[in-house]
Structures are given as structure tokens and as C-alpha cells.
Write a protein that holds these residues in place. Structure first.
Motif, PDB file in Angstrom:
ATOM      1  N   GLY A  76       2.768   3.571 -14.761  1.00 41.08           N
ATOM      2  CA  GLY A  76       4.172   3.907 -14.548  1.00 41.08           C
ATOM      3  C   GLY A  76       4.742   3.398 -13.247  1.00 41.08           C
ATOM      4  O   GLY A  76       5.871   3.757 -12.874  1.00 41.08           O
ATOM      5  N   VAL A  77       3.972   2.573 -12.534  1.00 42.77           N
ATOM      6  CA  VAL A  77       4.436   1.996 -11.266  1.00 42.77           C
ATOM      7  C   VAL A  77       3.933   0.560 -11.171  1.00 42.77           C
ATOM      8  O   VAL A  77       3.071   0.132 -11.935  1.00 42.77           O
ATOM      9  N   GLU A  78       4.497  -0.185 -10.219  1.00 40.43           N
ATOM     10  CA  GLU A  78       4.048  -1.554  -9.977  1.00 40.43           C
ATOM     11  C   GLU A  78       4.253  -1.912  -8.514  1.00 40.43           C
ATOM     12  O   GLU A  78       5.008  -1.249  -7.790  1.00 40.43           O
ATOM     13  N   LEU A  79       3.541  -2.955  -8.082  1.00 34.69           N
ATOM     14  CA  LEU A  79       3.743  -3.513  -6.741  1.00 34.69           C
ATOM     15  C   LEU A  79       4.714  -4.679  -6.862  1.00 34.69           C
ATOM     16  O   LEU A  79       4.546  -5.556  -7.707  1.00 34.69           O
ATOM     17  N   ARG A  80       5.725  -4.712  -5.990  1.00 39.94           N
ATOM     18  CA  ARG A  80       6.707  -5.796  -6.020  1.00 39.94           C
ATOM     19  C   ARG A  80       6.423  -6.776  -4.895  1.00 39.94           C
ATOM     20  O   ARG A  80       6.294  -6.398  -3.727  1.00 39.94           O
ATOM     21  N   GLU A  81       6.334  -8.072  -5.277  1.00 43.76           N
ATOM     22  CA  GLU A  81       6.161  -9.186  -4.334  1.00 43.76           C
ATOM     23  C   GLU A  81       5.125  -8.884  -3.253  1.00 43.76           C
ATOM     24  O   GLU A  81       5.371  -9.030  -2.051  1.00 43.76           O
ATOM     25  N   PRO A  82       3.906  -8.473  -3.653  1.00 45.05           N
ATOM     26  CA  PRO A  82       2.906  -8.168  -2.628  1.00 45.05           C
ATOM     27  C   PRO A  82       2.312  -9.440  -2.034  1.00 45.05           C
ATOM     28  O   PRO A  82       2.355 -10.517  -2.644  1.00 45.05           O
ATOM     29  N   THR A  83       1.749  -9.313  -0.855  1.00 46.05           N
ATOM     30  CA  THR A  83       0.929 -10.389  -0.313  1.00 46.05           C
ATOM     31  C   THR A  83      -0.411 -10.344  -1.030  1.00 46.05           C
ATOM     32  O   THR A  83      -0.901  -9.278  -1.420  1.00 46.05           O
ATOM     33  N   VAL A  84      -1.020 -11.513  -1.240  1.00 47.60           N
ATOM     34  CA  VAL A  84      -2.280 -11.609  -1.974  1.00 47.60           C
ATOM     35  C   VAL A  84      -3.330 -12.250  -1.071  1.00 47.60           C
ATOM     36  O   VAL A  84      -3.133 -13.350  -0.566  1.00 47.60           O
ATOM     37  N   GLU A  85      -4.441 -11.549  -0.888  1.00 45.43           N
ATOM     38  CA  GLU A  85      -5.578 -12.089  -0.145  1.00 45.43           C
ATOM     39  C   GLU A  85      -6.740 -12.246  -1.117  1.00 45.43           C
ATOM     40  O   GLU A  85      -7.169 -11.282  -1.743  1.00 45.43           O
ATOM     41  N   VAL A  86      -7.229 -13.461  -1.264  1.00 47.38           N
ATOM     42  CA  VAL A  86      -8.371 -13.714  -2.149  1.00 47.38           C
ATOM     43  C   VAL A  86      -9.654 -13.386  -1.394  1.00 47.38           C
ATOM     44  O   VAL A  86      -9.951 -13.992  -0.355  1.00 47.38           O
ATOM     45  N   LEU A  87     -10.393 -12.414  -1.900  1.00 43.23           N
ATOM     46  CA  LEU A  87     -11.671 -12.045  -1.289  1.00 43.23           C
ATOM     47  C   LEU A  87     -12.820 -12.857  -1.852  1.00 43.23           C
ATOM     48  O   LEU A  87     -13.787 -13.138  -1.153  1.00 43.23           O
TER      49      LEU A  87
END
Length: 414
Positions: A76-87
Motif C-alpha cells: 500500500g506504499v511505494e518509494l518515489r525517485e529513490p537513490t539506488v546503491e548497488v551492493l
């Protein structure tokens, strides 16, 4: 560094910034928007982007962004335009699509690739339920004054009679992988009165069926100061009810009193209604177990059925006979959805009875018999096969599908 939020807790963070971490479960790129579905131990959550990030499915990532309510999104929720770090970027892709609701691979593919295949939520659910079942088993018995024990899995003598044991070289002497903690848990009744164990057992049975394994997890219990096997059945009923509740919406209903039928009466029923005559046979065939379960559901509204009074000839030497009819035993099987799930009963507790039963073999079991020489109360117990339980409750047709890295007649890897 931001504190990581499990995706199942994102609903508590609406309007704020949160960091999640997990695997890219699915990547979807549409004409004007892109989505990453992130999977962690608690579930999945959706992240929304104007420009799609270049990451493959199963990439391990950390995302930080604003949590926004969206009824159409997972949780019921989402993250908008997050930063993405590839681990970590994967070197290989899974053998089938983990994001699809159903498992699209056959059992051999799943078992051969278990380390990644079990990431599929449907497959992982089986082992979450297994863990919850074990916790419920412990909880039920802890509440009745039982003590958990841990016994050796390398033993000097075979627990059951017969040759279906794995032999190994123990510093130049023959030893065996334990078929059961039976001898040890009986001895510990003399110490704690009520004991249980969760551990592996090993059966060198050359069966290649959907219900047999060479190694499985046994949930064992033993209790003293009983009147007969019916006291054991009462404890087992409470344990199974606690374990069933752990299944959530999949939970089978456990009656307050599980219906019971005598072995001979069960054979008479089968002879009258199935076109087969199993009377005189020392055990029930798998087809007979299935029919009896269907009968119990029709007649008693129960998916569970106790069958009692098996012939002594079919039970291990430590089984207590029925005092009123010594060819019958104070033992039982619990059938569930067409399959033997639990075996149990009352045990012999008098030293002299063991000497009479074992005869010339008594010396071979001298360590075991010591417990009875020093005085043991009437006692009994049971053993539940964890993998069979999980498979039956969740409708898994082959017990290997409810087993982490199964070991059977053909499979020793991975």
C-alpha cells in the motif's frame, strides 16, 4: 548512515524518508515510468522512477527515498525517485523467473538450484511455516513442563531392528547414524520425566517415493507417569493444534478430540467398502491410509484420524503390548490427509520385560537397559516428521518440496 527499514514496515513511514535494502525482485519499464520491486525478508515493496535504473533482477541494492501511500502498490506504499546503491550485481540469472506468482519450474530444477530457487516467495513460505511449526511444537511442550534435550546422532547400535541404517567407520569401530533419539529420550524420562527433541534422523531405506527421505527432521517427545498410550495421544493432540495454528489461513482444524479407530476395525471397514481384504496384514497400505482419512472426514468431519492397536509383530521391541490382548500393542499412528504423520505409543518400562523380549540380544543393548534397571515409570511418546507435516498442510505433493536440500536414494547434492 540511515537505518534500514524492513519493507513490511514502510506503511509506518508514509511522508518520511526511508532506506530499504534487498534484492531486485522485478524490473518493469513502461513508456513513461519504471518500477523496481524490492524483496527482503519481510516482503516486497515498489520503487518508482522516471528514468529506469540499469539493474538486473536479483541485484542486491539499497534504496533511499520518500515513502508515499499508493493503494495499488505492494504494502500500500511505494518509494518515489529513490537513490539506488548497488551492493552486488549477480553473475548469473535464476533458472526461472522468481517474480512470477507461481513456480514455473519442475521439482528437479528447484532442488538442483535450491540456493536461488528458494528465494521464490511461494517456496520460501514452506520453510517459514516449518520454522513456525517447530516454534509451536516447542511452545506447546514447554507449556506442559517438558525439557528440551539434544542427543547424539552417531550411535553404537541401531535403534530399530532391521538393516536400514547408515553404517560408518568411527575411529576403526562400526557406528551408525541414528534412526531415532528413542533410546536417549526414554532414558531422559528417568531424569526429567518429560522431554522433547528437534533433530535429524537417518533412514537407509531404498524407497524412491513422494513420502520418503534418507534424512528428515523429527519432532520427538516422551513423557512419564502415563496410564497408557491414550495419555500420549492427548498430549499429541494439543501439540498438533498449536502447530496447525501457525499455518495462518492454511491452518487445518484440529478437533477437540481426534477420532480414533482400532486397527482391526479399520481393516474390517476396508474389507467391507473397498473391494480389498487387508485383514490379517500387519500394517496399512498407503491406499488404505488415504481411504481411512476420507472416511474420517465423511463420518467425523476430521482430517485427522488415530489408528490404534497395531499388531505387536509390526512394532519395535520396546512397544508395550495391550494387557488385555498381548498380540496387539498400545501404539498408534496419526493419519492426516491420507498419510501417516505421527507414530507413537506406550513403551515397556520394566527391566525384566526387556530381558524377556530381547533374549540373547540383551547384551547388545546393555547401555540402553541400564535406565530400566534403575527404575523407570510407565511412559510413552511420539515422533512427528516435520517435512511430511509441512507438505500435508500446504498441499505440497512431494515431501522433497518441503525439504531444504533433501537427501534420498539418488540425491546427495547440493
Amino acid at each position: 548512515m540511515s537505518t534500514r527499514t524492513p519493507v513490511a514496515c514502510l506503511r509506518d513511514r508514509v511522508g518520511s524518508t526511508a532506506t530499504i535494502a534487498g534484492w531486485v525482485h522485478r524490473r518493469r519499464v513502461l513508456k513513461s515510468v519504471a518500477f523496481l520491486v524490492i524483496r527482503d525478508r519481510s516482503g516486497t515493496a515498489q520503487a518508482v522512477f522516471a528514468e529506469p535504473p540499469e539493474v538486473a533482477e536479483e541485484t542486491v541494492v539499497r534504496l533511499t527515498g520518500k515513502v508515499v501511500a499508493n493503494p495499488q502498490a505492494p504494502q500500500g506504499v511505494e518509494l518515489r525517485e529513490p537513490t539506488v546503491e548497488v551492493l552486488f550485481a549477480p553473475e548469473k540469472q535464476p533458472p526461472f523467473a522468481l517474480y512470477r506468482p507461481e513456480v514455473t519450474a519442475g521439482l528437479p530444477v528447484v532442488l538442483d538450484n535450491a540456493a536461488v530457487a528458494l528465494r521464490h516467495p511461494l517456496l520460501r513460505r514452506r520453510f517459514e511455516f516449518a520454522a513456525a511449526s517447530v516454534a509451536a511444537f516447542r511452545r506447546a511442550l514447554d507449556g506442559q513442563g517438558f525439557t528440551e534435550i539434544h542427543t547424539p546422532k552417531i550411535v553404537a547400535t541401531a535403534t530399530e531392528s532391521g538393516a536400514n541404517v547408515f553404517q560408518l567407520d568411527y575411529f576403526g569401530r562400526p557406528a551408525y547414524l541414528a534412526q531415532s533419539p528413542q533410546f536417549f529420550k526414554q532414558a531422559m524420562v528417568g531424569v526429567f520425566e518429560r522431554v522433547y527433541e528437534v533433530g535429524p534422523v537417518f533412514r537407509a531405506e531404498p524407497h524412491d517415493t513422494a513420502r520418503h527421505l534418507a534424512q528428515y527432521t523429527s519432532l520427538d517427545a516422551e513423557l512419564g507417569f502415563i496410564s497408557d498410550h491414550r495419555d500420549v495421544m492427548g498430549v499429541l493432540r494439543d501439540v498438533v493444534a498449536e502447530m496447525a495454528a501457525a499455518a495462518g489461513p492454511d491452518a487445518p482444524t484440529v478437533p477437540e478430540e481426534i477420532p480414533s479407530i482400532d486397527f482391526v476395525a479399520a481393516q474390517e471397514l476396508l474389507a467391507r467398502h473397498t473391494g480389498e481384504d487387508p485383514r490379517g496384514e500387519p500394517d496399512l497400505a498407503p491406499a488404505h491410509e488415504r481411504w481411512l482419512c476420507e472416511w474420517a472426514e465423511r463420518e467425523h468431519g476430521s482430517e485427522f484420524l488415530f489408528v490404534t492397536g497395531y499388531p505387536m509383530a509390526k512394532r519395535p521391541f520396546y512397544t508395550h503390548p495391550d494387557p488385555a490382548n498381548p498380540v496387539k500393542s498400545n501404539s498408534f499412528d496419526l493419519l492426516f490427509r491420507g498419510l501417516e504423520l505421527v507414530t507413537g505409543g506406550q513403551r515397556l518400562h520394566r527391566y525384566a520385560d526387556y530381558l524377556a523380549v530381547l533374549g540373547d540380544s540383551a547384551e547388545q543393548y546393555s547401555d540402553y537397559l541400564d535406565a530400566f534397571a534403575y527404575g523407570m515409570p510407565p511412559h510413552g511418546g511420539f515422533a512427528i516428521g516435520l517435512e511430511r507435516w509441512v507438505a500435508r498442510v500446504l498441499g505440497v505433493p512431494n515431501v522433497r518440496g518441503a525439504t531444504l536440500f533433501p537427501r534420498d536414494l539418488h540425491r546427495l547434492r547440493p
